[in-house]
Design a protein around this motif. Sequence first.
Motif, mmCIF file in Angstrom:
data_model
loop_
_atom_site.group_PDB
_atom_site.id
_atom_site.type_symbol
_atom_site.label_atom_id
_atom_site.label_comp_id
_atom_site.label_asym_id
_atom_site.label_seq_id
_atom_site.Cartn_x
_atom_site.Cartn_y
_atom_site.Cartn_z
ATOM 1 N N GLU A 1 23.858 44.694 96.350
ATOM 2 C CA GLU A 1 23.711 43.524 95.482
ATOM 3 C C GLU A 1 23.776 43.950 94.022
ATOM 4 O OE1 GLU A 1 21.111 40.129 96.461
ATOM 5 O OE2 GLU A 1 20.341 41.491 98.006
ATOM 6 N N GLY A 2 24.249 43.049 93.193
ATOM 7 C CA GLY A 2 24.357 43.299 91.765
ATOM 8 C C GLY A 2 25.750 42.991 91.249
ATOM 9 N N CYS A 3 26.758 43.174 92.095
ATOM 10 C CA CYS A 3 28.127 42.918 91.665
ATOM 11 C C CYS A 3 28.378 41.435 91.431
ATOM 12 C CB CYS A 3 29.136 43.481 92.668
ATOM 13 S SG CYS A 3 29.073 42.714 94.299
ATOM 14 N N GLN A 4 27.508 40.585 91.999
ATOM 15 C CA GLN A 4 27.707 39.147 91.828
ATOM 16 C C GLN A 4 27.466 38.715 90.376
ATOM 17 O OE1 GLN A 4 25.176 40.538 93.452
ATOM 18 N NE2 GLN A 4 23.301 39.384 93.257
ATOM 19 N N LYS A 5 26.704 39.523 89.631
ATOM 20 C CA LYS A 5 26.503 39.224 88.208
ATOM 21 C C LYS A 5 27.819 39.489 87.501
ATOM 22 C CE LYS A 5 21.675 40.420 88.481
ATOM 23 N NZ LYS A 5 20.837 41.584 88.627
ATOM 24 N N GLY A 6 28.395 38.477 86.960
ATOM 25 C CA GLY A 6 29.690 38.600 86.302
ATOM 26 C C GLY A 6 30.861 38.523 87.267
ATOM 27 N N ASN A 7 30.594 38.135 88.509
ATOM 28 C CA ASN A 7 31.662 37.976 89.514
ATOM 29 C C ASN A 7 32.520 39.235 89.637
ATOM 30 O OD1 ASN A 7 30.922 35.297 90.132
ATOM 31 N ND2 ASN A 7 31.983 34.588 88.303
ATOM 32 N N CYS B 1 32.447 41.454 92.399
ATOM 33 C CA CYS B 1 32.504 41.976 93.771
ATOM 34 C C CYS B 1 33.934 42.074 94.281
ATOM 35 C CB CYS B 1 31.676 41.100 94.704
ATOM 36 S SG CYS B 1 29.930 40.993 94.262
ATOM 37 N N TYR B 2 34.745 41.080 93.938
ATOM 38 C CA TYR B 2 36.169 41.078 94.248
ATOM 39 C C TYR B 2 36.889 41.124 92.901
ATOM 40 C CZ TYR B 2 34.975 39.237 98.925
ATOM 41 O OH TYR B 2 34.474 39.043 100.180
ATOM 42 N N SER B 3 37.931 41.917 92.810
ATOM 43 C CA SER B 3 38.649 42.018 91.539
ATOM 44 C C SER B 3 40.135 41.775 91.763
ATOM 45 C CB SER B 3 38.442 43.396 90.931
ATOM 46 O OG SER B 3 39.140 43.507 89.702
ATOM 47 N N PRO B 4 40.704 40.709 91.182
ATOM 48 C CA PRO B 4 40.041 39.738 90.319
ATOM 49 C C PRO B 4 39.199 38.751 91.129
ATOM 50 C CG PRO B 4 42.321 39.096 90.630
ATOM 51 C CD PRO B 4 42.138 40.413 91.332
ATOM 52 N N TYR C 1 35.802 31.727 98.858
ATOM 53 C CA TYR C 1 35.575 32.620 99.983
ATOM 54 C C TYR C 1 34.397 33.547 99.690
ATOM 55 C CZ TYR C 1 38.288 36.161 97.383
ATOM 56 O OH TYR C 1 38.756 37.039 96.442
ATOM 57 N N PHE C 2 33.907 34.173 100.739
ATOM 58 C CA PHE C 2 32.775 35.096 100.610
ATOM 59 C C PHE C 2 32.851 36.143 101.713
ATOM 60 C CE2 PHE C 2 31.537 31.954 103.638
ATOM 61 C CZ PHE C 2 30.571 32.505 104.473
ATOM 62 N N CYS C 3 32.006 37.153 101.597
ATOM 63 C CA CYS C 3 31.929 38.202 102.610
ATOM 64 C C CYS C 3 30.805 37.845 103.579
ATOM 65 C CB CYS C 3 31.662 39.569 101.960
ATOM 66 S SG CYS C 3 31.459 40.917 103.143
ATOM 67 N N ILE C 4 31.137 37.745 104.856
ATOM 68 C CA ILE C 4 30.138 37.420 105.877
ATOM 69 C C ILE C 4 29.043 38.486 105.921
ATOM 70 C CG2 ILE C 4 29.796 37.239 108.391
ATOM 71 C CD1 ILE C 4 31.126 34.770 107.462
ATOM 72 N N VAL C 5 29.425 39.751 105.743
ATOM 73 C CA VAL C 5 28.477 40.863 105.843
ATOM 74 C C VAL C 5 27.610 40.980 104.592
ATOM 75 C CG1 VAL C 5 28.274 43.348 106.276
ATOM 76 C CG2 VAL C 5 30.176 42.076 107.271
ATOM 77 N N TRP D 1 26.547 37.912 98.982
ATOM 78 C CA TRP D 1 26.555 37.774 97.527
ATOM 79 C C TRP D 1 27.969 37.971 96.972
ATOM 80 C CZ3 TRP D 1 23.829 41.482 100.207
ATOM 81 C CH2 TRP D 1 24.381 42.753 100.243
ATOM 82 N N MET D 2 28.848 38.504 97.791
ATOM 83 C CA MET D 2 30.239 38.711 97.365
ATOM 84 C C MET D 2 30.986 37.384 97.506
ATOM 85 S SD MET D 2 31.114 42.362 99.233
ATOM 86 C CE MET D 2 32.805 42.367 98.665
ATOM 87 N N THR D 3 31.466 36.851 96.393
ATOM 88 C CA THR D 3 32.215 35.593 96.422
ATOM 89 C C THR D 3 33.479 35.719 95.575
ATOM 90 O OG1 THR D 3 31.016 34.671 94.539
ATOM 91 C CG2 THR D 3 30.121 34.212 96.731
#
Length: 158
Positions: free
Chosen positions: A73-79, A81-84, A143-147, A150-152
């Motif tokens: 967790e933490g990558c969701q701050k500033g979006n 987790c997925y790039s872009p 979309y998001f990561c099922i596992v 917080w990844m969106t």
Amino acid sequence: MNKTILAGVAIFALLGAVLAVPMMQHADAAESKEKKTVKKETKKKETTKKPTKSTGKASSTVTVEMVKGSANEGCQKGNKCYSPFEAKVAKGGTVTWKNVDSAAHTATSGNLKTGPDGKFDTGLVAAGGTFSQKFDKAGKYDYFCIVHPWMTGKVTVS
């Protein structure tokens, strides 16, 4: 007679120790060589071309990275987790998700609140793996990561 058995056991133990040392050194050397190989491969992966930043224009192909460290967790701050975070693709275009993290991830259409909506699902993408999805219908797809929920991310098809 007990001294003879004891001497035999001692010799057997000593022989085992003498043979074990070179075998352990061989195993350590092989493990060290394996670590160096993995380290070189990791460096090669880290120096590969980064995904193109979104220019705001729809493209026929977009690569989205499942970012290294996004399993925490933490990558969701500033979006981040997925790039872009938002992939803009032209109608009929393809989005490819590439997992550069060490954990398996998904890109599952829908959101955490209402769950998957069935429009697309990468399934589990292992570390180093990819999945491509063609988008024939214009629209916005969350979309998001099922596992790692917080990844969106978003796909916008125009």
